[in-house]
Each structure stands twice: as structure tokens, then as C-alpha cells.
Motif scaffolding. Structure first.
Motif, mmCIF file in Angstrom:
data_model
loop_
_atom_site.group_PDB
_atom_site.id
_atom_site.type_symbol
_atom_site.label_atom_id
_atom_site.label_comp_id
_atom_site.label_asym_id
_atom_site.label_seq_id
_atom_site.Cartn_x
_atom_site.Cartn_y
_atom_site.Cartn_z
ATOM 1 N N GLU A 245 -32.819 78.898 -42.804
ATOM 2 C CA GLU A 245 -33.873 77.893 -42.975
ATOM 3 C C GLU A 245 -33.241 76.713 -43.732
ATOM 4 O O GLU A 245 -32.447 76.919 -44.656
ATOM 5 C CB GLU A 245 -35.009 78.551 -43.772
ATOM 6 C CG GLU A 245 -36.318 77.807 -43.712
ATOM 7 C CD GLU A 245 -36.470 76.831 -44.848
ATOM 8 O OE1 GLU A 245 -36.982 75.724 -44.609
ATOM 9 O OE2 GLU A 245 -36.070 77.188 -45.971
ATOM 10 N N GLU A 252 -33.736 84.226 -42.306
ATOM 11 C CA GLU A 252 -35.057 84.862 -42.326
ATOM 12 C C GLU A 252 -35.208 85.700 -41.074
ATOM 13 O O GLU A 252 -34.763 85.304 -40.002
ATOM 14 C CB GLU A 252 -36.151 83.776 -42.349
ATOM 15 C CG GLU A 252 -36.214 83.049 -43.671
ATOM 16 C CD GLU A 252 -37.282 81.952 -43.689
ATOM 17 O OE1 GLU A 252 -38.070 81.863 -42.733
ATOM 18 O OE2 GLU A 252 -37.312 81.200 -44.672
ATOM 19 N N LYS A 255 -39.297 83.827 -37.630
ATOM 20 C CA LYS A 255 -39.356 82.361 -37.668
ATOM 21 C C LYS A 255 -40.762 81.896 -38.029
ATOM 22 O O LYS A 255 -41.734 82.473 -37.571
ATOM 23 C CB LYS A 255 -39.035 81.790 -36.285
ATOM 24 C CG LYS A 255 -37.706 82.187 -35.735
ATOM 25 C CD LYS A 255 -37.594 81.684 -34.300
ATOM 26 C CE LYS A 255 -37.037 82.759 -33.404
ATOM 27 N NZ LYS A 255 -37.077 82.460 -31.988
ATOM 28 N N LYS A 259 -41.293 75.578 -40.330
ATOM 29 C CA LYS A 259 -39.987 75.431 -41.002
ATOM 30 C C LYS A 259 -38.911 74.996 -40.010
ATOM 31 O O LYS A 259 -39.056 75.213 -38.805
ATOM 32 C CB LYS A 259 -39.572 76.770 -41.617
ATOM 33 C CG LYS A 259 -40.423 77.159 -42.804
ATOM 34 C CD LYS A 259 -39.924 78.445 -43.386
ATOM 35 C CE LYS A 259 -40.765 78.859 -44.586
ATOM 36 N NZ LYS A 259 -40.407 80.221 -45.010
ATOM 37 N N TYR A 261 -34.919 75.275 -38.786
ATOM 38 C CA TYR A 261 -33.796 76.221 -38.838
ATOM 39 C C TYR A 261 -32.532 75.587 -38.292
ATOM 40 O O TYR A 261 -32.573 74.659 -37.488
ATOM 41 C CB TYR A 261 -34.134 77.480 -38.034
ATOM 42 C CG TYR A 261 -35.290 78.234 -38.614
ATOM 43 C CD1 TYR A 261 -35.104 79.176 -39.619
ATOM 44 C CD2 TYR A 261 -36.596 77.956 -38.192
ATOM 45 C CE1 TYR A 261 -36.185 79.844 -40.180
ATOM 46 C CE2 TYR A 261 -37.679 78.625 -38.744
ATOM 47 C CZ TYR A 261 -37.466 79.570 -39.745
ATOM 48 O OH TYR A 261 -38.532 80.216 -40.302
ATOM 49 N N ASN A 282 -37.648 74.845 -32.905
ATOM 50 C CA ASN A 282 -38.530 75.991 -33.070
ATOM 51 C C ASN A 282 -39.817 75.779 -32.278
ATOM 52 O O ASN A 282 -40.845 75.456 -32.854
ATOM 53 C CB ASN A 282 -38.824 76.133 -34.566
ATOM 54 C CG ASN A 282 -39.427 77.453 -34.897
ATOM 55 O OD1 ASN A 282 -39.423 78.352 -34.074
ATOM 56 N ND2 ASN A 282 -39.972 77.565 -36.085
#
Ligand code: AMP
Length: 283
Positions: A245, A252, A255, A259, A261, A282
Motif C-alpha cells: 500500500e 496487505e 485489497k 487505497k 497499491y 485497483n
């Protein structure tokens, strides 16, 4: 372009400029300049009255003596390139000028950012980086400092340092500049053998595939796939691959849609260590 070797000289020059209300953009580098560095300088030129570039191969951020000793030094060409992009000031201090007594770094706490990825594999690296960047900020007192996303963890750590130490400088992250075959530009690329140079575009190809798979597979499956691909590659050696992240730099399991990534990778091509990263979408 004005060239200064001492803190005293550059400080007195910049103080006079600040009295004339000139804004200062700063680009710290270790030299052996390439188009990636120049993209930062061009960005700084757009937003500031004066651009200061430093060239300093900082001894305390190297955890490998061979890497430090063999770090490419191309000052004559660097000066030409800096003139070509109309850089205003080059700061070229010696190690003794920066570290007045012992050449050792200070200790910093970056809320755990320093323990991830590069921090695990290059002990003391970020203490060295932060020591020298903080010292440069004290000398130059820039309005904006420019850092490449090529060293994404470093960029996040510098932002944290500014926040924790309440420094006045704004930090601007700039995109990664790549060769046509996808290889992220790096001063260390000039040290690659012909065989390794042919092999290294594989790193970006893998990152692109990771980006495609990010919406299909989970991070564990992707990581295992990357590790398998490198086991099949007899020229390159994977040091680490991780999807993390962007804010915490922690990997992590699941997902979260709110956030961001990024995939991070470090690879050995013979004795040359290369790093790269790519933002993942994402959806
Ligand atoms: P270095 O000289 O390697 O310490 O890099 C100086 C600055 O240039 C750092 O902020 C790096 O992240 C940035 N930089 C290095 N390579 C690239 C690249 N390929 N694209 C964009 N920025 C870069």
C-alpha cells in the motif's frame, strides 16, 4: 551556472537571492546524470526562479563498499547536461564539508516506513539518506524539492521527514523515466554487462504483467508467480518482490478500494542491484 563547493559560499549566494524574493527549487542527486534526473530539473525550472542541483555520492547511504567505490562519476558530462537544461546552481560538496566531524548518519524514526523493502535489505540506508537530505535542506532552504518515484520508498520517507520535523520545504514526486525497452533509467545501468543489459527489460515486463493480473489474482498468487518467473530466469536474481500500500508501504492480504497499491522489485544483474516499481490500478 554557478558552482559552489562549500556551505558558506552557497548559503551566502542563496541568501542574497532570497532577499530578492527568488524561489528555489532543489534536486539532490548522486551524479552520473541521465534523462530521469533531467526530467526532475525541468520540472523544477517550471515552478521556481532558481534551480539548485547537488551532486554528492553520500557514503553513509551505501551498505555495500563495492557499490560505493564503483559508483559512476561523470562530472564533465554532468556539467554539460546541467548547462543544457539551464540549471542555475550546482552544489558539489566533499564528504568532509557535509559531515563536519565523523562520517556517520543520525538515527531517524519514520513510523515504520524505514523497515520495509529497501530498509530490510540495505541496513542504515535511509538513515544515511535522511541525514544528508536534512543537511542539504538546512543549507539550501528550498521552497520545493524534487524526488523521483523511481525511489518511491525514499520519496515517502522524505515526505514523512518533512512532516515530522516541520520543515518548510514542499516535496514533489516525479514520474519514472524509462528507456524505450522499459528499463527504468539509473546511473547504475552504465555498469551492466552486455548480457545483463539485454536481460534487464524483463523486470519491467514482469511489472506490467503484475499490473494486468492485479485485478484477477490475489497478491499472494501474484508474488508466487513472480518468484517462479525469476527462478526460470538464469541471468537475473530476484532479491524481493512485494505489492504494498502506497502510504504505509506494507503488504496487505486484501485489497481495499480506497487505497493505492504499488508493486516493488529489487533484482541483481550480476553485482549490479536494480530497483523498480509500478502503480497498480485497483478496479
Ligand atoms: P540518484 O542520483 O540516483 O540519487 O537520483 C537522484 C534523484 O533522481 C532521486 O530523486 C531519484 O529518485 C531520481 N531518479 C533517478 N532515476 C530516475 C528515473 N529513471 N526517473 C525519474 N527520477 C529518477
Amino acid at each position: 551556472m554557478n558552482i559552489f563547493n562549500t556551505k558558506k559560499e552557497i548559503k551566502s549566494y542563496l541568501t542574497a537571492q532570497k532577499q530578492k524574493n527568488k524561489t528555489i527549487g532543489f534536486v539532490p542527486t548522486m551524479g552520473a546524470l541521465h534523462k530521469g534526473h533531467l526530467s526532475l530539473i525541468k520540472e523544477a525550472k517550471k515552478k521556481n526562479d532558481l534551480v539548485v542541483v547537488s551532486i554528492f555520492v553520500n557514503p553513509t547511504q551505501f551498505n555495500n563498499t563495492i557499490d560505493f567505490v564503483k559508483y559512476p562519476k561523470t562530472l564533465e558530462n554532468d556539467t554539460k547536461l546541467l548547462n543544457s537544461v539551464l540549471c542555475d546552481v550546482l552544489f558539489l560538496p566533499s564528504a568532509e564539508e557535509i559531515y563536519t566531524q565523523n562520517i556517520v548518519s543520525d538515527k531517524f524514526d519514520f513510523d515504520g516506513l524505514e523497515h520495509q523493502m529497501e530498509g530490510k535489505h540495505r541496513k542504515g540506508h535511509f538513515d544515511g539518506v535522511a541525514t544528508v537530505v536534512k543537511t542539504f535542506f538546512e543549507i539550501i532552504d528550498p521552497d520545493i524539492a524534487y524526488f523521483g518515484q523511481k525511489d518511491f520508498q525514499q520519496l515517502q520517507i522524505i515526505k514523512k521527514m518533512v512532516q515530522k520535523h516541520r520543515l518548510n520545504t514542499k516535496i514533489k514526486g516525479c514520474p519514472i523515466f524509462r528507456e524505450n525497452d522499459g528499463l527504468a533509467m539509473s546511473s547504475r545501468n552504465t555498469r551492466l554487462t552486455e548480457t545483463h543489459r539485454k536481460a534487464v527489460p524483463f523486470i519491467y515486463k514482469i511489472l506490467e504483467k503484475v499490473r494486468e493480473q492485479f485485478n484477477v489474482d490475489n497478491t499472494l498468487e501474484i508474488t508466487e508467480w513472480v518468484e517462479d518467473e525469476f527462478k526460470k530466469n538464469t541471468t537475473l536474481e530476484l532479491e524481493y518482490f512485494t505489492i504494498a500500500e502506497e502510504k504505509t508501504l506494507k503488504s496487505e492480504k486484501n485489497k481495499a478500494s480506497d487505497k493505492k497499491y504499488r508493486a516493488f522489485i529489487a533484482v541483481f544483474a550480476g553485482e549490479i542491484r536494480l530497483i523498480d516499481n509500478l502503480q497498480l490500478k485497483n478496479n
